[in-house]
Design a protein around this motif. Structure first.
Motif, mmCIF file in Angstrom:
data_model
loop_
_atom_site.group_PDB
_atom_site.id
_atom_site.type_symbol
_atom_site.label_atom_id
_atom_site.label_comp_id
_atom_site.label_asym_id
_atom_site.label_seq_id
_atom_site.Cartn_x
_atom_site.Cartn_y
_atom_site.Cartn_z
ATOM 1 N N ARG A 1 0.988 -1.155 0.071
ATOM 2 C CA ARG A 1 0.109 0.264 0.075
ATOM 3 C C ARG A 1 0.994 1.007 0.096
ATOM 4 O O ARG A 1 0.293 2.295 -0.638
ATOM 5 C CB ARG A 1 -0.855 0.029 1.185
ATOM 6 C CG ARG A 1 -2.335 -0.741 1.244
ATOM 7 C CD ARG A 1 -3.017 -0.749 2.011
ATOM 8 N NE ARG A 1 -2.848 -1.245 3.585
ATOM 9 C CZ ARG A 1 -2.835 -2.093 3.750
ATOM 10 N NH1 ARG A 1 -3.269 -3.467 3.194
ATOM 11 N NH2 ARG A 1 -2.493 -2.687 5.080
ATOM 12 N N ILE A 2 2.089 1.506 0.449
ATOM 13 C CA ILE A 2 2.751 2.322 0.433
ATOM 14 C C ILE A 2 3.480 2.769 -0.776
ATOM 15 O O ILE A 2 3.647 3.581 -1.652
ATOM 16 C CB ILE A 2 3.823 2.251 1.592
ATOM 17 C CG1 ILE A 2 3.768 2.234 2.735
ATOM 18 C CG2 ILE A 2 5.168 3.064 1.263
ATOM 19 C CD1 ILE A 2 4.346 2.096 3.621
ATOM 20 N N PHE A 3 4.334 1.269 -1.582
ATOM 21 C CA PHE A 3 4.173 1.202 -3.048
ATOM 22 C C PHE A 3 3.140 2.081 -3.902
ATOM 23 O O PHE A 3 3.451 2.838 -4.214
ATOM 24 C CB PHE A 3 4.706 -0.174 -3.306
ATOM 25 C CG PHE A 3 4.927 0.345 -4.940
ATOM 26 C CD1 PHE A 3 5.912 0.598 -5.523
ATOM 27 C CD2 PHE A 3 3.893 -0.248 -5.597
ATOM 28 C CE1 PHE A 3 6.077 -0.045 -7.023
ATOM 29 C CE2 PHE A 3 3.640 -0.887 -7.065
ATOM 30 C CZ PHE A 3 5.261 -0.207 -7.710
ATOM 31 N N LEU A 4 1.852 1.561 -3.318
ATOM 32 C CA LEU A 4 0.722 2.538 -4.155
ATOM 33 C C LEU A 4 0.583 3.578 -3.986
ATOM 34 O O LEU A 4 -0.095 3.963 -4.910
ATOM 35 C CB LEU A 4 -0.517 0.849 -3.790
ATOM 36 C CG LEU A 4 -0.203 0.156 -4.403
ATOM 37 C CD1 LEU A 4 -1.397 -0.694 -3.974
ATOM 38 C CD2 LEU A 4 -0.439 -0.191 -6.344
ATOM 39 N N THR A 5 0.442 4.310 -2.977
ATOM 40 C CA THR A 5 0.964 5.493 -2.404
ATOM 41 C C THR A 5 1.934 6.580 -3.416
ATOM 42 O O THR A 5 1.274 7.749 -3.832
ATOM 43 C CB THR A 5 0.768 5.795 -1.211
ATOM 44 O OG1 THR A 5 0.325 5.011 -0.321
ATOM 45 C CG2 THR A 5 1.002 7.125 -0.573
ATOM 46 N N PHE A 6 2.594 6.105 -3.775
ATOM 47 C CA PHE A 6 3.553 6.611 -4.678
ATOM 48 C C PHE A 6 3.226 6.510 -6.134
ATOM 49 O O PHE A 6 3.261 7.665 -7.159
ATOM 50 C CB PHE A 6 4.813 5.573 -4.175
ATOM 51 C CG PHE A 6 6.184 6.265 -3.571
ATOM 52 C CD1 PHE A 6 6.281 7.206 -3.391
ATOM 53 C CD2 PHE A 6 6.610 5.464 -2.358
ATOM 54 C CE1 PHE A 6 6.507 7.870 -1.827
ATOM 55 C CE2 PHE A 6 7.126 5.142 -0.963
ATOM 56 C CZ PHE A 6 7.112 6.850 -0.515
ATOM 57 N N VAL A 7 2.481 5.404 -6.554
ATOM 58 C CA VAL A 7 1.873 5.166 -7.911
ATOM 59 C C VAL A 7 0.411 6.656 -7.860
ATOM 60 O O VAL A 7 0.390 6.885 -9.037
ATOM 61 C CB VAL A 7 1.312 4.197 -7.677
ATOM 62 C CG1 VAL A 7 0.867 3.537 -9.060
ATOM 63 C CG2 VAL A 7 2.665 3.190 -7.866
ATOM 64 N N ASP A 8 -0.092 6.370 -7.416
ATOM 65 C CA ASP A 8 -1.098 7.480 -6.777
ATOM 66 C C ASP A 8 -0.436 9.289 -6.740
ATOM 67 O O ASP A 8 -1.096 9.626 -7.620
ATOM 68 C CB ASP A 8 -1.869 7.605 -5.345
ATOM 69 C CG ASP A 8 -3.051 6.334 -5.170
ATOM 70 O OD1 ASP A 8 -2.866 6.119 -7.105
ATOM 71 O OD2 ASP A 8 -4.050 5.702 -4.495
ATOM 72 N N LEU A 9 1.246 9.180 -6.332
ATOM 73 C CA LEU A 9 1.315 10.320 -6.528
ATOM 74 C C LEU A 9 1.998 10.821 -7.561
ATOM 75 O O LEU A 9 2.056 11.809 -8.115
ATOM 76 C CB LEU A 9 2.678 10.356 -5.439
ATOM 77 C CG LEU A 9 2.328 10.931 -3.589
ATOM 78 C CD1 LEU A 9 3.393 10.760 -3.178
ATOM 79 C CD2 LEU A 9 2.179 12.612 -4.157
ATOM 80 N N ALA A 10 2.223 9.502 -8.093
ATOM 81 C CA ALA A 10 3.045 9.944 -9.819
ATOM 82 C C ALA A 10 1.489 10.413 -11.039
ATOM 83 O O ALA A 10 1.790 11.345 -11.557
ATOM 84 C CB ALA A 10 3.404 8.958 -10.060
#
Length: 161
Positions: free
Chosen positions: A122-131
């Motif tokens: 989910r932390i990785f997906l947060t970075f995907v959401d930021l991108a």
């Protein structure tokens, strides 16, 4: 109260609070009050990013997870063993790219054992959401659309959490 029930209450509370904040931001944005108080759209956009990221990280850290979270673990374990995830489980119906990412995140989880594997994903997906937010803001600016509106509706949308 069981862990899944507590997690659902947690998710619902954050969804309602975040929706209220998002609608408040949008209402104030439409009335131009918030822009005058913060003096620039960049400041408000930064606040939206901060709020959305904090909610995502809180959910990543404290969230219980769901069916997908268990599927991620199954796929990551198969990746760690070098097995064929499609032969191992019927739950995995994604492209091999996500399988490889899950394998890499599983290795990262072994370095950071204090964070659950679902939390790491989910932390990785947060970075995907930021991108993704960056791309949406760039598109909005290129087309002369309100970038803040795009940020509000994407990054503070409870469904995207």
């Amino acid at each position: 109260m069981s862990a899944p029930e507590t997690a659902q209450l947690f998710y619902k509370t954050f969804a309602v609070l975040t929706a209220a904040v998002a609608f408040s931001f949008y209402f104030l944005y439409q009335k131009n009050k918030l822009i005058k108080d913060f003096r620039s759209e960049a400041s408000v956009l930064s606040l939206v990013i901060l709020c959305g990221t904090l909610v995502r990280l809180l959910i990543a850290w404290h969230g219980y997870g769901n069916y997908d979270g268990r599927s991620w673990e199954i796929a990551a374990d198969a990746a760690a063993r070098g097995a064929n995830v499609y032969a191992e489980t019927e739950r995995y119906q994604y492209t091999p790219i996500w399988f490889w990412i899950l394998g890499a995140l599983k290795r990262l989880h072994q370095v950071l054992p204090d964070i659950s594997f679902g939390g790491v994903v989910r932390i990785f997906l947060t970075f995907v959401d930021l991108a993704t937010l960056g791309v949406l803001v760039a598109i909005a600016r290129q087309r002369n659309l309100p970038a803040l509106q795009a940020a509000l509706f994407f990054y503070l949308n409870p469904v995207s959490f």
